[in-house]
Design an enzyme around this catalytic site. Sequence first.
Site, PDB file in Angstrom:
ATOM      1  N   TRP A 272     -28.623 -27.267 -23.037  1.00  0.00           N
ATOM      2  CA  TRP A 272     -28.787 -26.187 -24.010  1.00  0.00           C
ATOM      3  C   TRP A 272     -30.238 -25.737 -24.167  1.00  0.00           C
ATOM      4  CZ3 TRP A 272     -32.305 -28.534 -26.997  1.00  0.00           C
ATOM      5  CH2 TRP A 272     -32.252 -29.937 -27.066  1.00  0.00           C
TER       6      TRP A 272
ATOM      7  N   GLY B 188     -29.941 -32.684 -17.609  1.00  0.00           N
ATOM      8  CA  GLY B 188     -29.586 -33.206 -18.930  1.00  0.00           C
ATOM      9  C   GLY B 188     -30.151 -34.600 -19.099  1.00  0.00           C
TER      10      GLY B 188
ATOM     11  N   ARG C 178     -43.493 -25.850 -26.982  1.00  0.00           N
ATOM     12  CA  ARG C 178     -42.506 -24.914 -26.439  1.00  0.00           C
ATOM     13  C   ARG C 178     -41.116 -25.426 -26.819  1.00  0.00           C
ATOM     14  NH1 ARG C 178     -41.473 -23.635 -20.618  1.00  0.00           N
ATOM     15  NH2 ARG C 178     -42.147 -25.756 -20.338  1.00  0.00           N
TER      16      ARG C 178
ATOM     17  N   GLU D 203     -37.945 -40.685 -25.074  1.00  0.00           N
ATOM     18  CA  GLU D 203     -38.306 -39.278 -25.028  1.00  0.00           C
ATOM     19  C   GLU D 203     -38.022 -38.687 -26.413  1.00  0.00           C
ATOM     20  OE1 GLU D 203     -35.654 -36.996 -22.624  1.00  0.00           O
ATOM     21  OE2 GLU D 203     -37.211 -35.547 -22.116  1.00  0.00           O
TER      22      GLU D 203
ATOM     23  N   CYS E 163     -37.879 -30.889 -21.203  1.00  0.00           N
ATOM     24  CA  CYS E 163     -37.952 -32.179 -20.508  1.00  0.00           C
ATOM     25  C   CYS E 163     -39.347 -32.468 -19.975  1.00  0.00           C
ATOM     26  CB  CYS E 163     -36.921 -32.226 -19.398  1.00  0.00           C
ATOM     27  SG  CYS E 163     -37.043 -30.800 -18.361  1.00  0.00           S
TER      28      CYS E 163
ATOM     29  N   PHE F 232     -38.210 -35.392 -27.570  1.00  0.00           N
ATOM     30  CA  PHE F 232     -37.478 -34.128 -27.569  1.00  0.00           C
ATOM     31  C   PHE F 232     -37.529 -33.468 -28.948  1.00  0.00           C
ATOM     32  CE2 PHE F 232     -34.186 -31.868 -24.892  1.00  0.00           C
ATOM     33  CZ  PHE F 232     -34.953 -31.907 -23.750  1.00  0.00           C
TER      34      PHE F 232
ATOM     35  N   GLY G 199     -26.654 -38.450 -16.617  1.00  0.00           N
ATOM     36  CA  GLY G 199     -26.983 -38.392 -15.187  1.00  0.00           C
ATOM     37  C   GLY G 199     -26.519 -39.640 -14.456  1.00  0.00           C
TER      38      GLY G 199
ATOM     39  N   LYS H 270     -20.764 -25.422 -15.822  1.00  0.00           N
ATOM     40  CA  LYS H 270     -20.384 -25.867 -17.166  1.00  0.00           C
ATOM     41  C   LYS H 270     -21.632 -25.820 -18.047  1.00  0.00           C
ATOM     42  CE  LYS H 270     -19.871 -29.279 -20.331  1.00  0.00           C
ATOM     43  NZ  LYS H 270     -20.252 -28.396 -21.341  1.00  0.00           N
ATOM     44  N   PRO H 271     -21.712 -24.809 -18.946  1.00  0.00           N
ATOM     45  CA  PRO H 271     -22.864 -24.769 -19.854  1.00  0.00           C
ATOM     46  C   PRO H 271     -22.672 -25.767 -20.993  1.00  0.00           C
ATOM     47  CG  PRO H 271     -21.426 -22.885 -20.260  1.00  0.00           C
ATOM     48  CD  PRO H 271     -20.777 -23.693 -19.163  1.00  0.00           C
ATOM     49  N   ALA H 272     -23.721 -26.004 -21.765  1.00  0.00           N
ATOM     50  CA  ALA H 272     -23.630 -26.928 -22.893  1.00  0.00           C
ATOM     51  C   ALA H 272     -22.799 -26.319 -24.023  1.00  0.00           C
ATOM     52  CB  ALA H 272     -25.031 -27.252 -23.402  1.00  0.00           C
ATOM     53  N   GLU H 273     -22.225 -27.174 -24.834  1.00  0.00           N
ATOM     54  CA  GLU H 273     -21.422 -26.706 -25.970  1.00  0.00           C
ATOM     55  C   GLU H 273     -22.236 -25.780 -26.880  1.00  0.00           C
ATOM     56  OE1 GLU H 273     -18.879 -29.175 -29.153  1.00  0.00           O
ATOM     57  OE2 GLU H 273     -20.992 -29.046 -29.633  1.00  0.00           O
TER      58      GLU H 273
ATOM     59  N   GLU I 294     -31.688 -33.617 -12.587  1.00  0.00           N
ATOM     60  CA  GLU I 294     -32.930 -33.311 -13.304  1.00  0.00           C
ATOM     61  C   GLU I 294     -32.774 -33.922 -14.686  1.00  0.00           C
ATOM     62  OE1 GLU I 294     -35.463 -32.012 -12.004  1.00  0.00           O
ATOM     63  OE2 GLU I 294     -34.728 -30.903 -10.273  1.00  0.00           O
TER      64      GLU I 294
HETATM   65  P1  NAP Z   1     -26.699 -34.161 -22.131  1.00  0.00           P
HETATM   66  O1  NAP Z   1     -25.923 -34.703 -23.246  1.00  0.00           O
HETATM   67  O2  NAP Z   1     -26.858 -34.967 -20.920  1.00  0.00           O
HETATM   68  O3  NAP Z   1     -25.995 -32.743 -21.797  1.00  0.00           O
HETATM   69  C1  NAP Z   1     -26.346 -31.951 -20.701  1.00  0.00           C
HETATM   70  C2  NAP Z   1     -25.091 -31.254 -20.169  1.00  0.00           C
HETATM   71  O4  NAP Z   1     -24.171 -32.234 -19.720  1.00  0.00           O
HETATM   72  C3  NAP Z   1     -24.350 -30.435 -21.209  1.00  0.00           C
HETATM   73  O5  NAP Z   1     -23.732 -29.343 -20.583  1.00  0.00           O
HETATM   74  C4  NAP Z   1     -23.283 -31.408 -21.696  1.00  0.00           C
HETATM   75  O6  NAP Z   1     -22.174 -30.781 -22.264  1.00  0.00           O
HETATM   76  C5  NAP Z   1     -22.923 -32.069 -20.396  1.00  0.00           C
HETATM   77  N1  NAP Z   1     -22.301 -33.373 -20.547  1.00  0.00           N
HETATM   78  C6  NAP Z   1     -22.408 -34.267 -21.560  1.00  0.00           C
HETATM   79  N2  NAP Z   1     -21.685 -35.367 -21.284  1.00  0.00           N
HETATM   80  C7  NAP Z   1     -21.126 -35.175 -20.061  1.00  0.00           C
HETATM   81  C8  NAP Z   1     -20.278 -35.946 -19.219  1.00  0.00           C
HETATM   82  N3  NAP Z   1     -19.863 -37.164 -19.568  1.00  0.00           N
HETATM   83  N4  NAP Z   1     -19.882 -35.414 -18.035  1.00  0.00           N
HETATM   84  C9  NAP Z   1     -20.302 -34.195 -17.669  1.00  0.00           C
HETATM   85  N5  NAP Z   1     -21.092 -33.403 -18.418  1.00  0.00           N
HETATM   86  C10 NAP Z   1     -21.511 -33.901 -19.599  1.00  0.00           C
HETATM   87  O7  NAP Z   1     -28.174 -33.766 -22.506  1.00  0.00           O
HETATM   88  P2  NAP Z   1     -28.668 -32.927 -23.743  1.00  0.00           P
HETATM   89  O8  NAP Z   1     -28.664 -33.800 -24.931  1.00  0.00           O
HETATM   90  O9  NAP Z   1     -27.924 -31.673 -23.805  1.00  0.00           O
HETATM   91  O10 NAP Z   1     -30.183 -32.598 -23.297  1.00  0.00           O
HETATM   92  C11 NAP Z   1     -31.237 -33.404 -23.611  1.00  0.00           C
HETATM   93  C12 NAP Z   1     -31.684 -34.221 -22.421  1.00  0.00           C
HETATM   94  O11 NAP Z   1     -31.681 -33.463 -21.194  1.00  0.00           O
HETATM   95  C13 NAP Z   1     -33.102 -34.707 -22.560  1.00  0.00           C
HETATM   96  O12 NAP Z   1     -33.161 -36.060 -22.228  1.00  0.00           O
HETATM   97  C14 NAP Z   1     -33.917 -33.877 -21.567  1.00  0.00           C
HETATM   98  O13 NAP Z   1     -35.060 -34.435 -21.076  1.00  0.00           O
HETATM   99  C15 NAP Z   1     -32.938 -33.612 -20.509  1.00  0.00           C
HETATM  100  N6  NAP Z   1     -33.308 -32.368 -19.815  1.00  0.00           N
HETATM  101  C16 NAP Z   1     -33.838 -32.479 -18.571  1.00  0.00           C
HETATM  102  C17 NAP Z   1     -34.240 -31.354 -17.896  1.00  0.00           C
HETATM  103  C18 NAP Z   1     -34.809 -31.435 -16.497  1.00  0.00           C
HETATM  104  O14 NAP Z   1     -34.926 -30.426 -15.841  1.00  0.00           O
HETATM  105  N7  NAP Z   1     -35.186 -32.578 -16.004  1.00  0.00           N
HETATM  106  C19 NAP Z   1     -34.102 -30.102 -18.492  1.00  0.00           C
HETATM  107  C20 NAP Z   1     -33.548 -30.033 -19.765  1.00  0.00           C
HETATM  108  C21 NAP Z   1     -33.146 -31.193 -20.421  1.00  0.00           C
HETATM  109  P3  NAP Z   1     -22.012 -30.701 -23.875  1.00  0.00           P
HETATM  110  O15 NAP Z   1     -23.155 -29.932 -24.380  1.00  0.00           O
HETATM  111  O16 NAP Z   1     -20.720 -30.007 -24.051  1.00  0.00           O
HETATM  112  O17 NAP Z   1     -22.006 -32.123 -24.340  1.00  0.00           O
END
Ligand code: NAP
Length: 496
Positions: free
Chosen positions: A165, A245, A295, A399, A301, A401, A250, A189-192, A267
């Site tokens: 998101w 994410g 930002r 992290e 991230c 965040f 991951g 699949k975008p984030a919720e 990523e």
């Molecule tokens: P997240 O919970 O991992 O969610 C990322 C995406 O994965 C969302 O679309 C989420 O959907 C989906 N998702 C969640 N659980 C899943 C599962 N079991 N199977 C498949 N998809 C699933 O991460 P977040 O809380 O949104 O983002 C924060 C984290 O992402 C931070 O740690 C940040 O550093 C990292 N991040 C990294 C980068 C990079 O480029 N390295 C960029 C941005 C963010 P829902 O929203 O529907 O749960």
Amino acid sequence: MLKTPWIRTLQARSMHLLKDKAFIDGQWLPAQSNKVFSVTNPATGEVIGTAPDMDQSDTQSAIEAAATAFKTWQDTTAKDRSHFLRKWYDLMVQNHENLAKIVTLEAGKPLVESRGEVTYGNSFIEFFSEEARRIHGEIIPSPTPTKKILVEKHPIGVAGLIAPWNFPHAMITRKAGAALASGCTCVIKPAEDTPFTALALMELAQQAGIPKGVLNVVTSSRENAPQIGNLLCESPLVAGISFTGSTQVGKLLYRQCSSGIKRIGLELGGNAPFIVFDSAKVGNAVKGAMASKFRNCGQTCVSSNRFLVQRQVYDSFVDQLVKEIQGLKMGNGQEAGVQVGPLINHTQFDKVSDLVKDAVSKGAKVLTGGKPATQFGELFYEPTVLTDIKENMRVYTEEVFGPIVNIFRFETEEEGLRIANSTERGLAGYFYSEDVAQIFRVARKLEVGMCGVNEGIISTAEAPFGGIKESGLGREGSHHGIDDFTYIKYICVGNL
Ligand code: NAP
């Protein structure tokens, strides 16, 4: 669908961009279950609309559509794919302001930042429209005179793209641009929290004439994300996954992909050090720190997560940084001049709040901020500076965040590097120094995939983005971004 005056104006001007249906096989569809989930504006808590709450059956339809489309998309010429991407890019440019408003609405970031994200996100489609024509093969000199060694790059097939998101536009275009340029088709699949930006991008893709099934978006609630992710990882029709994410998710996807030995690009989270050495120009370091830290309210991230400042410049850096932070304007991102918006949701807000409480309870000193900014809304947290950080505090290893600056004092280059590298993460790292030998030494020793030297903003479509250690696998952007979506085929022509 949407209510406030700001939203009504946006709706009137760009009705075609605001979609409350998902996009599968060129059609705007509800979930087969007819379920929906609500999307809220994190600045106000107001429900801004609903999106289909899809599950595995909808995802299966999207995968099948992408697999059918792949049969013909893979055979389009590089020039044709380049033209489709360029058209999509041109439409994104024409709709720049409305895309930025949608990003602000659902992600909460200040409008000026959303405009920046849209420019940045668009640039990946422009870049990969050019790169599509440069996915070259090789002819390798053969050791045998009767054989010729040819190497070609081929698209892997259907790619599952899972986006977060925090950059709802750019994290999709960075993946989809490379995938389409390579000849792959996608299920996204975008984030919720942020489905509307993804759907707006699909509307523009449709207007650009990108054939049906090449791009598909499956929206879902957080509850359904695991089953959708599982199917994308395990379906034999999907060739690879590209995920941005958390490290936790991951790792799960990596495990799930192992059953089919799937290609995977990850990523993941970072824990970026920001080091200021004695020789640094402190004013530049403060400027870089502000840009890198605040930002998207710190929800990036590559955000600096641990500030390490050498003894001689410590006081001057901290004083100047605190002054800058106290001048930041918080508020609803729709208002002019706002620089810091809300955190995305209650989970993020609670995490940030708990990290500060934990640090303070273990002896950290609060120089500014340190508490929720409820006068602006439920999800706002004051930009905060913590000093006297110790290794047993969660902010040392996790992290953040969020808008929290943790500052450590160090004595020697060796100590600074030791602290910087004492993490399982290795996404970005930054340091400020005017000592040329130190610049090359430290750039080599920092255990990260991306390094900013006297620079706090490093992302661009032309450069490879990605991490080492638990921060991920593969690179996005740049010509390396193509690698996750192509495989190498060696052809041996014999009996010459
Ligand atoms: P997240 O919970 O991992 O969610 C990322 C995406 O994965 C969302 O679309 C989420 O959907 C989906 N998702 C969640 N659980 C899943 C599962 N079991 N199977 C498949 N998809 C699933 O991460 P977040 O809380 O949104 O983002 C924060 C984290 O992402 C931070 O740690 C940040 O550093 C990292 N991040 C990294 C980068 C990079 O480029 N390295 C960029 C941005 C963010 P829902 O929203 O529907 O749960």
